[in-house]
Design a protein around this motif. Structure first.
Motif, PDB file in Angstrom:
ATOM      1  N   PRO A   1      87.212  35.151  23.972  1.00  0.00           N
ATOM      2  CA  PRO A   1      86.384  34.995  22.770  1.00  0.00           C
ATOM      3  C   PRO A   1      86.523  36.212  21.863  1.00  0.00           C
ATOM      4  N   LEU A   2      86.517  35.985  20.581  1.00  0.00           N
ATOM      5  CA  LEU A   2      86.538  37.054  19.598  1.00  0.00           C
ATOM      6  C   LEU A   2      85.107  37.506  19.329  1.00  0.00           C
ATOM      7  N   GLN A   3      84.908  38.802  19.129  1.00  0.00           N
ATOM      8  CA  GLN A   3      83.575  39.358  18.952  1.00  0.00           C
ATOM      9  C   GLN A   3      83.432  39.912  17.534  1.00  0.00           C
ATOM     10  N   ALA A   4      82.500  39.366  16.774  1.00  0.00           N
ATOM     11  CA  ALA A   4      82.226  39.835  15.417  1.00  0.00           C
ATOM     12  C   ALA A   4      80.860  40.511  15.390  1.00  0.00           C
ATOM     13  N   HIS A   5      80.844  41.778  15.042  1.00  0.00           N
ATOM     14  CA  HIS A   5      79.600  42.545  15.020  1.00  0.00           C
ATOM     15  C   HIS A   5      79.158  42.929  13.619  1.00  0.00           C
ATOM     16  N   ASN A   6      79.903  42.490  12.614  1.00  0.00           N
ATOM     17  CA  ASN A   6      79.469  42.672  11.237  1.00  0.00           C
ATOM     18  C   ASN A   6      80.193  41.654  10.364  1.00  0.00           C
ATOM     19  N   ALA A   7      79.823  41.609   9.096  1.00  0.00           N
ATOM     20  CA  ALA A   7      80.339  40.574   8.210  1.00  0.00           C
ATOM     21  C   ALA A   7      81.854  40.667   8.036  1.00  0.00           C
ATOM     22  N   GLU A   8      82.380  41.882   7.933  1.00  0.00           N
ATOM     23  CA  GLU A   8      83.815  42.023   7.704  1.00  0.00           C
ATOM     24  C   GLU A   8      84.620  41.554   8.909  1.00  0.00           C
ATOM     25  N   GLN A   9      84.135  41.832  10.103  1.00  0.00           N
ATOM     26  CA  GLN A   9      84.816  41.338  11.295  1.00  0.00           C
ATOM     27  C   GLN A   9      84.808  39.820  11.322  1.00  0.00           C
ATOM     28  N   LEU A  10      83.664  39.210  10.986  1.00  0.00           N
ATOM     29  CA  LEU A  10      83.578  37.754  11.002  1.00  0.00           C
ATOM     30  C   LEU A  10      84.559  37.146  10.007  1.00  0.00           C
ATOM     31  N   VAL A  11      84.630  37.703   8.812  1.00  0.00           N
ATOM     32  CA  VAL A  11      85.571  37.203   7.804  1.00  0.00           C
ATOM     33  C   VAL A  11      87.007  37.311   8.313  1.00  0.00           C
ATOM     34  N   ASN A  12      87.355  38.448   8.892  1.00  0.00           N
ATOM     35  CA  ASN A  12      88.726  38.634   9.382  1.00  0.00           C
ATOM     36  C   ASN A  12      89.066  37.667  10.506  1.00  0.00           C
ATOM     37  N   TYR A  13      88.134  37.461  11.439  1.00  0.00           N
ATOM     38  CA  TYR A  13      88.407  36.554  12.551  1.00  0.00           C
ATOM     39  C   TYR A  13      88.519  35.109  12.081  1.00  0.00           C
ATOM     40  N   ILE A  14      87.675  34.707  11.146  1.00  0.00           N
ATOM     41  CA  ILE A  14      87.746  33.336  10.657  1.00  0.00           C
ATOM     42  C   ILE A  14      89.051  33.111   9.892  1.00  0.00           C
ATOM     43  N   LYS A  15      89.466  34.091   9.111  1.00  0.00           N
ATOM     44  CA  LYS A  15      90.753  33.955   8.416  1.00  0.00           C
ATOM     45  C   LYS A  15      91.899  33.898   9.419  1.00  0.00           C
ATOM     46  N   TRP A  16      91.813  34.685  10.502  1.00  0.00           N
ATOM     47  CA  TRP A  16      92.852  34.638  11.531  1.00  0.00           C
ATOM     48  C   TRP A  16      92.902  33.259  12.188  1.00  0.00           C
ATOM     49  N   ALA A  17      91.722  32.731  12.552  1.00  0.00           N
ATOM     50  CA  ALA A  17      91.677  31.413  13.186  1.00  0.00           C
ATOM     51  C   ALA A  17      92.190  30.331  12.241  1.00  0.00           C
ATOM     52  N   SER A  18      91.970  30.529  10.936  1.00  0.00           N
ATOM     53  CA  SER A  18      92.363  29.531   9.944  1.00  0.00           C
ATOM     54  C   SER A  18      93.844  29.572   9.613  1.00  0.00           C
ATOM     55  N   THR A  19      94.488  30.718   9.838  1.00  0.00           N
ATOM     56  CA  THR A  19      95.874  30.864   9.391  1.00  0.00           C
ATOM     57  C   THR A  19      96.843  31.057  10.555  1.00  0.00           C
ATOM     58  N   ALA A  20      96.664  32.122  11.338  1.00  0.00           N
ATOM     59  CA  ALA A  20      97.608  32.384  12.429  1.00  0.00           C
ATOM     60  C   ALA A  20      97.588  31.265  13.460  1.00  0.00           C
ATOM     61  N   VAL A  21      96.385  30.801  13.811  1.00  0.00           N
ATOM     62  CA  VAL A  21      96.282  29.716  14.796  1.00  0.00           C
ATOM     63  C   VAL A  21      96.847  28.430  14.213  1.00  0.00           C
ATOM     64  N   LEU A  22      96.517  28.150  12.963  1.00  0.00           N
ATOM     65  CA  LEU A  22      97.043  26.943  12.325  1.00  0.00           C
ATOM     66  C   LEU A  22      98.561  27.000  12.210  1.00  0.00           C
ATOM     67  N   GLN A  23      99.090  28.171  11.873  1.00  0.00           N
ATOM     68  CA  GLN A  23     100.538  28.335  11.782  1.00  0.00           C
ATOM     69  C   GLN A  23     101.205  28.044  13.118  1.00  0.00           C
ATOM     70  N   SER A  24     100.637  28.578  14.200  1.00  0.00           N
ATOM     71  CA  SER A  24     101.188  28.352  15.531  1.00  0.00           C
ATOM     72  C   SER A  24     101.136  26.880  15.906  1.00  0.00           C
ATOM     73  N   SER A  25     100.020  26.234  15.581  1.00  0.00           N
ATOM     74  CA  SER A  25      99.827  24.841  15.982  1.00  0.00           C
ATOM     75  C   SER A  25     100.732  23.891  15.220  1.00  0.00           C
ATOM     76  N   SER A  26     101.095  24.264  13.987  1.00  0.00           N
ATOM     77  CA  SER A  26     101.888  23.359  13.157  1.00  0.00           C
ATOM     78  C   SER A  26     103.344  23.769  13.049  1.00  0.00           C
ATOM     79  N   SER A  27     103.784  24.716  13.887  1.00  0.00           N
ATOM     80  CA  SER A  27     105.151  25.224  13.803  1.00  0.00           C
ATOM     81  C   SER A  27     106.157  24.151  14.213  1.00  0.00           C
ATOM     82  N   PRO A  28     107.397  24.249  13.740  1.00  0.00           N
ATOM     83  CA  PRO A  28     108.415  23.256  14.113  1.00  0.00           C
ATOM     84  C   PRO A  28     108.606  23.151  15.618  1.00  0.00           C
TER      85      PRO A  28
END
Length: 224
Positions: free
Chosen positions: A166-193
């Motif tokens: 699990p990712l741990q967010a202890h302030n607003a900036e961490q939460l924003v960074n983790y959500i962007k990571w989940a939205s992009t890096a994870v999506l990129q991996s899942s949709s890769s050729p």
């Protein structure tokens, strides 16, 4: 020809403890992540990214009721209040992972669970229901814990993967960074050729390997 469907589902805690800065930061983070998700989808035309969201507090409801193509997806702000019926939410997600309504030719879905507390209902039943579905086993399951009071054991059971924590967010900036990571890096991996070229019916019940976040997380005085 349209690409194979890839369902991306936000599962968001909207209990009373999320009120204030937490829920505001969550809304901001998801809204800011949408253009980046569109960019990932555009670079992977073989995958058709469909987004929806489920919220839970006292009960659970679909915040975005139907899968929406990321190109058309708009975010409406969540409001906080009530208890933490996470188990009900996961049961509802499990129902949507059945075939039908899931397409047997689709790509493994991405499930992102966000919570700041302890479930107030039978969460184990919900987790089991997801893992009992073939698409639930194949899904990339990511969990983001907010603050110091989150039940990380529950989040780890939801992930059910020895190499993903699990990712741990202890302030607003961490939460924003983790959500962007989940939205992009994870999506990129899942949709890769490499994923789209894999057999539709895989015997593996492991999640798609995803990279660990590389952000250097800042600290500030506003700690949850």
């Amino acid at each position: 020809m349209s690409g194979r469907p890839l369902h991306f589902i936000w599962i968001a805690d909207c209990s009373g403890s999320m009120a204030g800065d937490k829920i505001q930061s969550l809304n901001t983070a998801i809204r800011e992540a949408i253009p980046e998700m569109r960019g990932v989808a555009h670079s992977n035309p073989h995958a058709r990214v469909l987004v929806r969201a489920l919220k839970f507090s006292s009960g659970a409801t679909w915040h975005v009721t139907q899968p929406v193509p990321i190109e058309q997806f708009q975010w409406q702000d969540l409001q906080a209040g009530g208890v933490t019926d996470m188990g009900k939410a996961l049961l509802m997600v499990a129902d949507e992972l059945k075939m039908p309504p899931m397409d047997p030719r689709g790509l493994p879905p991405v499930l992102v669970l966000i919570s700041d507390g302890y479930p107030t209902d039978d969460v184990n039943k919900g987790i089991s229901a997801i893992l009992d579905q073939p698409w639930g086993k194949k899904a990339v399951r990511i969990a983001i814990g907010i603050g110091h009071d989150v039940d990380n054991n529950v989040l780890q059971r939801f992930i059910n993967h020895p190499e993903i924590q699990p990712l741990q967010a202890h302030n607003a900036e961490q939460l924003v960074n983790y959500i962007k990571w989940a939205s992009t890096a994870v999506l990129q991996s899942s949709s890769s050729p490499a994923v789209t070229d894999a057999p539709t019916h895989s015997s593996s019940n492991l999640n798609i390997p995803v990279p660990a976040p590389t952000h250097n997380m800042p600290t500030d005085s506003d700690v949850w």
